[in-house]
Every structure is written in C-alpha cells, then in structure tokens.
Design a protein around this motif. Structure first.
Motif, mmCIF file in Angstrom:
data_model
loop_
_atom_site.group_PDB
_atom_site.id
_atom_site.type_symbol
_atom_site.label_atom_id
_atom_site.label_comp_id
_atom_site.label_asym_id
_atom_site.label_seq_id
_atom_site.Cartn_x
_atom_site.Cartn_y
_atom_site.Cartn_z
ATOM 1 N N GLN A 139 -14.280 -3.714 8.151
ATOM 2 C CA GLN A 139 -13.406 -4.199 9.213
ATOM 3 C C GLN A 139 -11.931 -4.264 8.640
ATOM 4 O OE1 GLN A 139 -16.470 -5.043 8.974
ATOM 5 N NE2 GLN A 139 -17.308 -5.965 10.686
ATOM 6 N N ASP A 140 -11.981 -4.732 7.554
ATOM 7 C CA ASP A 140 -10.796 -4.984 6.792
ATOM 8 C C ASP A 140 -10.023 -3.631 6.120
ATOM 9 O OD1 ASP A 140 -10.666 -7.762 6.784
ATOM 10 O OD2 ASP A 140 -12.016 -7.951 4.872
ATOM 11 N N GLU A 141 -10.522 -2.623 5.582
ATOM 12 C CA GLU A 141 -10.293 -1.478 5.410
ATOM 13 C C GLU A 141 -9.780 -0.730 6.515
ATOM 14 O OE1 GLU A 141 -13.285 -0.623 1.561
ATOM 15 O OE2 GLU A 141 -13.869 -0.011 3.692
ATOM 16 N N PHE A 142 -10.363 -0.512 7.701
ATOM 17 C CA PHE A 142 -9.683 -0.047 9.060
ATOM 18 C C PHE A 142 -8.623 -0.746 9.296
ATOM 19 C CE2 PHE A 142 -10.388 1.250 13.492
ATOM 20 C CZ PHE A 142 -9.627 2.265 13.256
ATOM 21 N N ARG A 143 -8.616 -2.179 9.477
ATOM 22 C CA ARG A 143 -7.487 -2.899 9.818
ATOM 23 C C ARG A 143 -6.243 -2.462 8.819
ATOM 24 N NH1 ARG A 143 -7.101 -8.050 8.099
ATOM 25 N NH2 ARG A 143 -7.459 -7.076 6.247
ATOM 26 N N ASP A 144 -6.488 -2.228 7.517
ATOM 27 C CA ASP A 144 -5.454 -1.883 6.793
ATOM 28 C C ASP A 144 -4.796 -0.312 6.999
ATOM 29 O OD1 ASP A 144 -5.451 -4.283 5.530
ATOM 30 O OD2 ASP A 144 -6.455 -3.839 3.526
ATOM 31 N N MET A 145 -5.993 0.488 7.538
ATOM 32 C CA MET A 145 -5.416 1.866 7.616
ATOM 33 C C MET A 145 -4.341 1.803 9.140
ATOM 34 S SD MET A 145 -8.854 3.661 7.363
ATOM 35 C CE MET A 145 -8.720 5.643 7.695
ATOM 36 N N ILE A 146 -4.889 0.787 9.855
ATOM 37 C CA ILE A 146 -3.977 0.688 11.195
ATOM 38 C C ILE A 146 -2.887 0.295 10.845
ATOM 39 C CG2 ILE A 146 -3.837 -0.691 13.480
ATOM 40 C CD1 ILE A 146 -6.798 -0.551 13.442
ATOM 41 N N ASP A 178 -6.517 -11.597 12.116
ATOM 42 C CA ASP A 178 -7.274 -10.537 11.139
ATOM 43 C C ASP A 178 -7.028 -9.032 11.749
ATOM 44 O OD1 ASP A 178 -8.261 -12.552 9.528
ATOM 45 O OD2 ASP A 178 -10.198 -12.552 10.662
ATOM 46 N N GLY A 179 -6.627 -9.056 12.885
ATOM 47 C CA GLY A 179 -6.608 -7.586 13.599
ATOM 48 C C GLY A 179 -7.795 -6.982 14.117
ATOM 49 N N TYR A 180 -9.020 -7.800 14.057
ATOM 50 C CA TYR A 180 -10.122 -7.322 14.809
ATOM 51 C C TYR A 180 -11.093 -8.344 15.036
ATOM 52 C CZ TYR A 180 -12.056 -8.594 9.983
ATOM 53 O OH TYR A 180 -12.549 -9.235 8.974
ATOM 54 N N ILE A 205 -14.117 -4.642 17.457
ATOM 55 C CA ILE A 205 -12.876 -4.319 18.082
ATOM 56 C C ILE A 205 -11.484 -4.475 17.372
ATOM 57 C CG2 ILE A 205 -11.267 -4.660 20.157
ATOM 58 C CD1 ILE A 205 -13.734 -5.727 21.526
ATOM 59 N N HIS A 206 -10.851 -3.159 17.085
ATOM 60 C CA HIS A 206 -9.409 -3.606 16.320
ATOM 61 C C HIS A 206 -8.545 -3.212 17.415
ATOM 62 C CE1 HIS A 206 -11.929 -3.100 12.801
ATOM 63 N NE2 HIS A 206 -10.917 -3.436 12.070
ATOM 64 N N LYS A 207 -7.408 -3.891 17.170
ATOM 65 C CA LYS A 207 -6.169 -3.800 17.967
ATOM 66 C C LYS A 207 -4.962 -3.648 17.235
ATOM 67 C CE LYS A 207 -8.166 -5.864 22.150
ATOM 68 N NZ LYS A 207 -8.342 -7.003 23.138
ATOM 69 N N GLY A 208 -3.983 -2.607 17.607
ATOM 70 C CA GLY A 208 -2.546 -2.738 17.088
ATOM 71 C C GLY A 208 -1.690 -2.520 18.065
ATOM 72 N N MET A 209 -0.479 -3.112 17.740
ATOM 73 C CA MET A 209 0.844 -2.971 18.431
ATOM 74 C C MET A 209 1.805 -1.948 17.925
ATOM 75 S SD MET A 209 3.092 -5.615 20.731
ATOM 76 C CE MET A 209 4.455 -5.489 19.592
ATOM 77 N N LYS A 210 2.062 -0.954 18.810
ATOM 78 C CA LYS A 210 3.405 -0.112 18.250
ATOM 79 C C LYS A 210 4.629 -0.984 18.460
ATOM 80 C CE LYS A 210 6.200 3.971 19.260
ATOM 81 N NZ LYS A 210 5.954 5.309 19.848
ATOM 82 N N PRO A 211 5.364 -1.348 17.394
ATOM 83 C CA PRO A 211 6.421 -2.362 17.385
ATOM 84 C C PRO A 211 7.643 -1.355 18.046
ATOM 85 C CG PRO A 211 6.216 -1.674 15.040
ATOM 86 C CD PRO A 211 5.262 -0.903 16.135
#
Ligand code: SAM
Length: 302
Positions: free
Chosen positions: A267-274, A284-286, A296-302
């Motif tokens: 989870q943490d490694e994939f969040r860091d890739m995002i 945490d991002g997930y 579930i991982h989510k990220g927003m495009k700034p």
C-alpha cells in the motif's frame, strides 16, 4: 456437415459468436466469485460508491457533466456501476464513461453485456476504446471482433464513436480531457506502472482524480491478521491455481494471477509511486478493504 463444410447463415453465425462471448464472460465472472468468495462485488460497489460519480455538491441543478475513463475495464463491472450511480442514484445523465482495455475480446464481451443489461440511455453514455494504459495516445475506437462481426445480435444501441474528438484519432485520448480515471484489478498486470501513472496524469484535468482498486498486502501486525494472512496465502497459492484448473482448465493463468498479486507493491510503496507521478493524496492515500486483501488508492492531479 460434409468434410466440415456447412452453410451457416449470417444470423446463425452471429448467434454463435454471441454465445461464445457470453460463456467467456460468465466463466470470468464465476471465477472472480469463486476466487474471492464473492468479495470482488462488495469491493467494486464500495469503490464506486466512494467515488460518487455524478454527484454535485451544489445540488440539482446544476449537474456537472463528467467524463470518466475506465482503464482495463474488462467486461464492464466498473463502467456499469459508474453509470448506474451517476444516472440513477445521483440523477445526473451528463456523466459519460469511456471504457477501455488492451484486450479487444474482453471489451466485446463488455459490449454484449451492456446491450443486455443497460438501459438505452446508459448505453448512449458509454463508449469503448482499445488502449494500452501505458500509452493512451494510441487509443482507438473498438474494432468489432471478430472483424466480420460488426453488428451485435443483442442490438447494442450505444455510441460507436469515442467521446474524445474522433478528429484526434491520431493522438488518442487528449491531454486534460478526463474528470475521473478508474482502474480496477488491472494495474498489477501493466509492465510499466510508472508510465501508466504518467499517462493518467496527462489525460486528467487539473483537479481530476485517479482511483485504483487492486489486490494489496494483508495487514498482518495483529494476531488475527497473522492467522488471516496465513490462511489467505494458503488459499491463494494452493487453491486458486487448482480452481483455475478445474473450472477454467487453465492452471497457468491462475498461477500467474496469484504471483502477480504477490509481486505488486505494498500500500505504502504504491502510494509513493502515485506521489512520484505528480499526484497529491489525502491522508495515507489509500483505504484497506477486507484487512488489506484489496485496497483503494486515490490521487488528485494538482
Ligand atoms: N476492471 C475489470 C474488473 O474489475 O472486472 C477487469 C479487470 S481484469 C482482471 C484485468 C484487465 O486488464 C483485463 O481485461 C486485461 O485485458 C487488462 N489489461 C492488462 N494489461 C493492460 C494494459 N497494459 N492496458 C490496458 N488494459 C490492460
């Protein structure tokens, strides 16, 4: 038949092809149920509910139009849920979904399912695109498959044209054209995940959301978690290939499936890739599902 020669009418042929696709879709769905004890449906429902497509915080109206890109959409489990939530639950018909996959046969199964399961209004808001997630500039409208199978016997009434400007067919999915990018149980199969994340960032509008549902790592710090982890490992490494052999006569594919889950980052490694791809994440991002079997991982495009 004489020496394999037979006269088959066009209609009969189409019916047979439809039958093959329907049985592929059914065995695919049955395998998902068997392997996950039906949990994949719960996870998918939760994933889509958490994204709440078509919801306008300002009330109704105004209803904001939304373009959702479902990557590695397979046979449509996520795309259909997104449409239902947007159109029916949130009463927003201005939400369109582009369902894409690298595999033409999977998408064709999805198209047949759409014809059988979705109301015409939802079919009209759905389009199908063949694309490798790692390079969406090469995305193309779905070519009927097999090539001579141009009309769906289920009378698919939806769009034959992609929602992105067909005039841009040489550039695929344009920059900053998507409000929400979804990928469920697909990304661990990609050979270049950072490239796919960069493409996700490119096609999203500023403020647009990347959302991923994927198998993940069981949280084993808790004593019950350790037991669960042991049972889960036993289940996945022994039972799933066996079930694959018995139900789908295909042990190798299911062996690959289990190994790809084990290889996928934590989870943490994939969040860091995002984060590395230029997204911002909240907290945490997930979110872990079923003790981390999926996340579930989510990220927003700034
Ligand atoms: N999202 C659907 C679901 O949750 O039911 C389908 C998931 S299915 C397990 C994985 C899908 O990923 C397959 O349909 C496969 O063709 C697709 N896929 C694999 N590699 C891909 C790539 N590089 N780009 C796009 N799709 C890919």
């Amino acid at each position: 038949t004489h020496f394999g020669f037979q006269t088959v009418t066009e209609a009969e042929k189409r019916e047979r092809v439809a039958g093959v696709f329907a049985s592929v879709a059914e065995s695919y769905d049955r395998m998902n149920d068997l392997m996950s004890f039906g949990w994949h449906r719960v996870w998918k429902d939760h994933f889509v509910a958490s994204l709440n497509p078509g919801f306008s915080p300002l009330g109704d109206p105004p209803r904001a139009p939304q373009h959702i890109l479902d990557i590695a959409g397979g046979t449509g489990d996520i795309a259909f849920r997104l449409l239902h939530t947007a159109h029916v639950v949130n009463g927003n018909p201005d939400v369109r979904v582009t369902m894409s996959d690298i595999n033409r046969a999977m998408l064709t199964v999805g198209k047949h399912r759409a014809a059988r399961q979705l109301p015409a209004s939802q079919q009209a808001a759905l389009s199908f695109v063949e694309a490798n997630a790692e390079d969406l500039t090469k995305a193309r409208p779905l070519v009927p498959y097999p090539p001579d199978h141009s009309t769906s016997p289920d009378e698919y009434t939806g769009s034959e044209q992609p929602f992105f400007d067909p005039a841009t067919a040489t550039t695929g999915i344009p920059d900053a054209s998507v409000d929400l990018y979804t990928v469920a149980f697909g990304i661990r199969n990609f050979s270049n995940i950072p490239a796919a994340l960069r493409e996700a960032r490119r096609v999203l509008k500023p403020g647009g959301v990347f959302a991923c549902l994927e198998f993940s790592k069981v949280v084993s710090s808790h004593p019950a978690g350790a037991l669960f982890d042991a049972v889960y490992k036993e289940w996945s490494f022994r039972a799933i290939p066996l079930i694959g052999q018995l139900v789908a006569a295909d042990r190798d594919s299911y062996q690959y499936l289990v190994e790809s889950i084990a290889r996928f980052p934590s989870q943490d490694e994939f969040r860091d890739m995002i984060l590395d791809a230029g997204f911002v994440v909240a907290g945490d991002g997930y979110e872990n599902l079923t003790g981390g079997v999926a996340a579930i991982h989510k990220g927003m495009k700034p």
